[in-house]
Each structure stands twice: as C-alpha cells, then as structure tokens.
Design a protein around this motif. Sequence first.
Motif: not given
Length: 233
Positions: A155, A158-159, A162-163, A173, A176
């Motif tokens: 996860r 992935s964060y 995507q950024n 973080i 999220k």
Amino acid sequence: MRRILLAEDNDNLRELITDFLSEHGFEVDAAADGEEAWEAVQTKSYQIILLDVMMPGMDGFTLCKKIRERESVPVLFLTARVLEEDQLHGYELGADDYILKPFSLKVLLAKCRAVLERYQQGMPKEQKEGLVLDEERQQFLCGGSPVKLQSLDFRLLSYFYQNPNRILTREQIILKLWGYEYDGNDRSVDTHVKNLRKALGDYGRCIRTIVKKGYVFERNKKAEGLTAEEQEG
C-alpha cells in the motif's frame, strides 16, 4: 541466473530434474512437499515453478492457487494424472502447462524455455527494465520479476507510485495508511520505507529522503546503492 522452484516428492525424479536443469543454466531450489515449496515462494523470487500434483500435505493444485493469489510467475504441473477434468482444473487455477509423466528431460527443458520466452515477450519493454505496477494482478514488477511485499508495504509503494515527483510528508503517509486514529510514532513510516528499499534492490533509490520533510518517489531511478542518510530514512 534463472531460478526455478521444483516441488516433487519422488526423491529420484527430484534429483534427476535438479541436476539436469542445473546443467542447462538454471538455479534450482528443490522441495519435497507443498509446505516446503510454499515457504520458498514466500522468501524468494522465481522465474518458473514446477509442481507435482500429488504431494503429501499440500498438493500441487492447492499450492498453485496460493501462488496465483500472490504473483504471476509461470507454473507448470508435473503429473501422471491424465484425466481431462484434472487438467482443466489446473488451467482454471492458473497453470501455464502440463507435463505428463513419464517425460523426457529434454522436453521438460524445452517447455521451461518456451514458457519463459512467452512471459518475456508478453511484457512491455518498461516492465522488463523498470519498476511497474501490474494493475490487473495488483503486483509490482521490478525488472520483470515480482516484488515480494507485505500488505502494508504494498500500500505504501502504491501511494508513492501514484504520486511521483511529489514530496509526501510522514503525516500524509500516516493518514493514508493508518488513518486519523493512529497514535503511534511517525518513525514507523521510516521502517516501512526501509523495507521497500530492501525489497526493490537496485531500484530502492526510487524513494528519496527529503530531510525534515518526507519522501519523494522518482520512477525507475536506479543506482548502485543508497547513501548512509537514505539507508537510515
């Protein structure tokens, strides 16, 4: 070197296959049952997996299902079971091919090479060379090989993914990944970043530390190693 996992409970056949494939450029990890093979899958990355269907404990069908839930590595069944329903069940679970016993070792080698070539040809160039997310399987590939990650580390990556090229603070973080109710230490973020860098190998430097701010993810930035500061997070 290409690494193969072989799960076969017949001692003589397991030794024959291991020796033959080793002589032809493969690094072979051999397991005598499904449980031992499953432990290997969770600790190493393989380019191809060979599974006997009938094994004590965890059988090949069960092991294939567990592997498919985790990654997209090619799986070939080695079996004496010739019933059509058995073979269809294996394909439904995600097997790439069947090799019926008894078989020629040369045929086994040819099938391994053919399956690997198909997988490589099916990858876009960037998947072979860089770090990418296979969205269909929800799995990261690094240089074409699956990256083994725990759920929280997946996860987090992935964060970042995507950024790209954006500073993400530890506070962002934490929100999220853990949400507003989290009351732990923000150094937990650093621990998971270290886990990611280790899992990504040469691509670990995609995640760059911004002192007193947080982290920036730079896609496919590759370096020989991390600085002492980056290793510490």
